[in-house]
Motif scaffolding. Structure first.
Motif, PDB file in Angstrom:
ATOM      1  N   TYR A  56      -6.637 -16.656  21.026  1.00  0.00           N
ATOM      2  CA  TYR A  56      -7.258 -15.345  20.824  1.00  0.00           C
ATOM      3  C   TYR A  56      -6.885 -14.829  19.446  1.00  0.00           C
ATOM      4  O   TYR A  56      -5.729 -14.899  19.041  1.00  0.00           O
ATOM      5  CB  TYR A  56      -6.775 -14.359  21.896  1.00  0.00           C
ATOM      6  N   HIS A  57      -7.872 -14.332  18.738  1.00  0.00           N
ATOM      7  CA  HIS A  57      -7.661 -13.717  17.433  1.00  0.00           C
ATOM      8  C   HIS A  57      -7.952 -12.229  17.590  1.00  0.00           C
ATOM      9  O   HIS A  57      -9.108 -11.837  17.758  1.00  0.00           O
ATOM     10  CB  HIS A  57      -8.593 -14.325  16.384  1.00  0.00           C
ATOM     11  N   PRO A  58      -6.925 -11.384  17.553  1.00  0.00           N
ATOM     12  CA  PRO A  58      -7.155  -9.952  17.750  1.00  0.00           C
ATOM     13  C   PRO A  58      -7.945  -9.348  16.594  1.00  0.00           C
ATOM     14  O   PRO A  58      -8.020  -9.915  15.502  1.00  0.00           O
ATOM     15  CB  PRO A  58      -5.734  -9.374  17.802  1.00  0.00           C
ATOM     16  N   ALA A  59      -8.518  -8.205  16.845  1.00  0.00           N
ATOM     17  CA  ALA A  59      -9.267  -7.485  15.816  1.00  0.00           C
ATOM     18  C   ALA A  59      -8.352  -7.153  14.643  1.00  0.00           C
ATOM     19  O   ALA A  59      -7.170  -6.877  14.837  1.00  0.00           O
ATOM     20  CB  ALA A  59      -9.856  -6.213  16.406  1.00  0.00           C
ATOM     21  N   LEU A  60      -8.903  -7.172  13.437  1.00  0.00           N
ATOM     22  CA  LEU A  60      -8.112  -6.827  12.258  1.00  0.00           C
ATOM     23  C   LEU A  60      -7.683  -5.363  12.305  1.00  0.00           C
ATOM     24  O   LEU A  60      -6.585  -5.029  11.880  1.00  0.00           O
ATOM     25  CB  LEU A  60      -8.903  -7.093  10.972  1.00  0.00           C
ATOM     26  N   ALA A  61      -8.552  -4.510  12.806  1.00  0.00           N
ATOM     27  CA  ALA A  61      -8.237  -3.081  12.924  1.00  0.00           C
ATOM     28  C   ALA A  61      -7.600  -2.855  14.293  1.00  0.00           C
ATOM     29  O   ALA A  61      -8.286  -2.861  15.306  1.00  0.00           O
ATOM     30  CB  ALA A  61      -9.494  -2.243  12.772  1.00  0.00           C
ATOM     31  N   SER A  62      -6.295  -2.681  14.306  1.00  0.00           N
ATOM     32  CA  SER A  62      -5.606  -2.486  15.585  1.00  0.00           C
ATOM     33  C   SER A  62      -5.812  -1.075  16.134  1.00  0.00           C
ATOM     34  O   SER A  62      -5.657  -0.841  17.322  1.00  0.00           O
ATOM     35  CB  SER A  62      -4.113  -2.765  15.424  1.00  0.00           C
ATOM     36  N   ASP A  63      -6.177  -0.138  15.277  1.00  0.00           N
ATOM     37  CA  ASP A  63      -6.421   1.244  15.692  1.00  0.00           C
ATOM     38  C   ASP A  63      -7.850   1.357  16.221  1.00  0.00           C
ATOM     39  O   ASP A  63      -8.814   1.114  15.485  1.00  0.00           O
ATOM     40  CB  ASP A  63      -6.221   2.189  14.502  1.00  0.00           C
ATOM     41  N   PRO A  64      -8.040   1.722  17.494  1.00  0.00           N
ATOM     42  CA  PRO A  64      -9.391   1.802  18.058  1.00  0.00           C
ATOM     43  C   PRO A  64     -10.272   2.877  17.411  1.00  0.00           C
ATOM     44  O   PRO A  64     -11.488   2.835  17.538  1.00  0.00           O
ATOM     45  CB  PRO A  64      -9.158   2.101  19.534  1.00  0.00           C
ATOM     46  N   THR A  65      -9.675   3.819  16.687  1.00  0.00           N
ATOM     47  CA  THR A  65     -10.466   4.874  16.046  1.00  0.00           C
ATOM     48  C   THR A  65     -10.716   4.593  14.564  1.00  0.00           C
ATOM     49  O   THR A  65     -11.230   5.455  13.857  1.00  0.00           O
ATOM     50  CB  THR A  65      -9.771   6.241  16.186  1.00  0.00           C
ATOM     51  N   ALA A  66     -10.375   3.405  14.098  1.00  0.00           N
ATOM     52  CA  ALA A  66     -10.487   3.080  12.665  1.00  0.00           C
ATOM     53  C   ALA A  66     -11.911   3.254  12.143  1.00  0.00           C
ATOM     54  O   ALA A  66     -12.114   3.755  11.039  1.00  0.00           O
ATOM     55  CB  ALA A  66      -9.998   1.664  12.398  1.00  0.00           C
ATOM     56  N   GLN A  67     -12.896   2.853  12.935  1.00  0.00           N
ATOM     57  CA  GLN A  67     -14.279   2.961  12.463  1.00  0.00           C
ATOM     58  C   GLN A  67     -14.697   4.422  12.305  1.00  0.00           C
ATOM     59  O   GLN A  67     -15.374   4.768  11.345  1.00  0.00           O
ATOM     60  CB  GLN A  67     -15.229   2.230  13.407  1.00  0.00           C
ATOM     61  N   GLN A  68     -14.283   5.291  13.208  1.00  0.00           N
ATOM     62  CA  GLN A  68     -14.609   6.711  13.090  1.00  0.00           C
ATOM     63  C   GLN A  68     -13.766   7.377  12.002  1.00  0.00           C
ATOM     64  O   GLN A  68     -14.261   8.239  11.275  1.00  0.00           O
ATOM     65  CB  GLN A  68     -14.407   7.445  14.423  1.00  0.00           C
ATOM     66  N   ASP A  69     -12.507   6.989  11.893  1.00  0.00           N
ATOM     67  CA  ASP A  69     -11.621   7.585  10.891  1.00  0.00           C
ATOM     68  C   ASP A  69     -12.064   7.264   9.468  1.00  0.00           C
ATOM     69  O   ASP A  69     -11.830   8.053   8.557  1.00  0.00           O
ATOM     70  CB  ASP A  69     -10.183   7.097  11.085  1.00  0.00           C
ATOM     71  N   HIS A  70     -12.681   6.114   9.283  1.00  0.00           N
ATOM     72  CA  HIS A  70     -13.133   5.670   7.949  1.00  0.00           C
ATOM     73  C   HIS A  70     -14.651   5.492   7.953  1.00  0.00           C
ATOM     74  O   HIS A  70     -15.172   4.515   7.414  1.00  0.00           O
ATOM     75  CB  HIS A  70     -12.435   4.361   7.576  1.00  0.00           C
ATOM     76  N   LYS A  71     -15.346   6.451   8.559  1.00  0.00           N
ATOM     77  CA  LYS A  71     -16.789   6.358   8.746  1.00  0.00           C
ATOM     78  C   LYS A  71     -17.542   6.142   7.439  1.00  0.00           C
ATOM     79  O   LYS A  71     -18.415   5.281   7.351  1.00  0.00           O
ATOM     80  CB  LYS A  71     -17.304   7.611   9.457  1.00  0.00           C
ATOM     81  N   GLU A  72     -17.223   6.895   6.403  1.00  0.00           N
ATOM     82  CA  GLU A  72     -17.929   6.758   5.128  1.00  0.00           C
ATOM     83  C   GLU A  72     -17.745   5.364   4.546  1.00  0.00           C
ATOM     84  O   GLU A  72     -18.697   4.761   4.051  1.00  0.00           O
ATOM     85  CB  GLU A  72     -17.445   7.812   4.131  1.00  0.00           C
ATOM     86  N   PHE A  73     -16.530   4.846   4.621  1.00  0.00           N
ATOM     87  CA  PHE A  73     -16.251   3.502   4.112  1.00  0.00           C
ATOM     88  C   PHE A  73     -17.095   2.468   4.853  1.00  0.00           C
ATOM     89  O   PHE A  73     -17.762   1.631   4.237  1.00  0.00           O
ATOM     90  CB  PHE A  73     -14.765   3.164   4.260  1.00  0.00           C
ATOM     91  N   PHE A  74     -17.084   2.522   6.194  1.00  0.00           N
ATOM     92  CA  PHE A  74     -17.793   1.515   6.977  1.00  0.00           C
ATOM     93  C   PHE A  74     -19.302   1.696   6.947  1.00  0.00           C
ATOM     94  O   PHE A  74     -20.037   0.706   7.054  1.00  0.00           O
ATOM     95  CB  PHE A  74     -17.251   1.454   8.407  1.00  0.00           C
ATOM     96  N   ASP A  75     -19.797   2.915   6.786  1.00  0.00           N
ATOM     97  CA  ASP A  75     -21.243   3.103   6.626  1.00  0.00           C
ATOM     98  C   ASP A  75     -21.726   2.375   5.372  1.00  0.00           C
ATOM     99  O   ASP A  75     -22.752   1.694   5.394  1.00  0.00           O
ATOM    100  CB  ASP A  75     -21.601   4.588   6.547  1.00  0.00           C
ATOM    101  N   ALA A  76     -20.994   2.516   4.282  1.00  0.00           N
ATOM    102  CA  ALA A  76     -21.351   1.817   3.038  1.00  0.00           C
ATOM    103  C   ALA A  76     -21.101   0.315   3.165  1.00  0.00           C
ATOM    104  O   ALA A  76     -21.899  -0.504   2.697  1.00  0.00           O
ATOM    105  CB  ALA A  76     -20.555   2.389   1.873  1.00  0.00           C
ATOM    106  N   PHE A  77     -20.009  -0.060   3.805  1.00  0.00           N
ATOM    107  CA  PHE A  77     -19.626  -1.458   3.959  1.00  0.00           C
ATOM    108  C   PHE A  77     -20.673  -2.240   4.746  1.00  0.00           C
ATOM    109  O   PHE A  77     -21.034  -3.362   4.382  1.00  0.00           O
ATOM    110  CB  PHE A  77     -18.266  -1.516   4.666  1.00  0.00           C
ATOM    111  N   PHE A  78     -21.192  -1.657   5.839  1.00  0.00           N
ATOM    112  CA  PHE A  78     -22.155  -2.337   6.690  1.00  0.00           C
ATOM    113  C   PHE A  78     -23.612  -1.998   6.369  1.00  0.00           C
ATOM    114  O   PHE A  78     -24.512  -2.390   7.109  1.00  0.00           O
ATOM    115  CB  PHE A  78     -21.873  -2.042   8.169  1.00  0.00           C
TER     116      PHE A  78
END
Length: 164
Positions: free
Chosen positions: A84-106
């Motif tokens: 098993y390879h765990p998710a790189l982001a261990s914090d389940p709220t990382a996507q919401q906490d860094h919304k602007e970053f991930f909106d641009a990233f994806f």
């Protein structure tokens, strides 16, 4: 006859635009499954994963699968053949906490493309499913080591050294 062709063309453009919106919406909802595959094992931090994405239209299936593969490595984790390879982001709220970053990233042609080394030569495999649309499978090679390093550098995920 010209009027009919003009109307038919306009209708086709509207249908195509609607399908693109639905695909983008499906990607934004991240409806997919991801698993590790044994494709010569990971080398230099590159991992082969098999992604099955669910979408209404197969127009941009390759792009959607690539995006979902990177998303899965960051937020879901993946397994296969007993490991098993765990998710790189261990914090389940990382996507919401860094919304602007991930909106641009994806975003379309976003930075996620830098971490996709290549995709399978045979291209996506499609299966039509009632009431869902399509289930599209694709082998994607993700440079997990570079992705981890750059996300740590951006402050989006914690480094391995912060665990000790």
């Amino acid at each position: 006859m010209k009027k009919f062709l003009t109307i038919a063309l306009a209708l086709l453009i509207c249908i195509s635009a609607s399908a693109d919106k639905k695909n983008k919406k499906a990607t934004q909802a991240y409806k997919y499954e991801i698993e590790k595959i044994e494709a010569g094992a990971a080398s230099n931090g590159v991992q082969a994963v098999y992604v099955q994405s669910y979408m209404n239209n197969i127009k941009n299936a390759d792009q959607v699968c690539r995006r979902n593969a990177v998303h899965g490595v960051i937020f879901k984790g993946y397994s296969g053949r007993g490991d098993y390879h765990p998710a790189l982001a261990s914090d389940p709220t990382a996507q919401q906490d860094h919304k602007e970053f991930f909106d641009a990233f994806f975003a379309d042609n976003g930075d996620y493309n830098k971490y996709v080394a290549s995709t399978s030569a045979s291209g996506p495999q499609y299966v039509k499913i009632k009431k869902i649309g399509y289930k599209v499978g694709l082998v994607v090679y993700v440079n997990v080591a570079a992705l981890r390093r750059d996300l740590e550098k951006a402050g989006v995920i914690k480094g391995m050294s912060s665990m000790f």
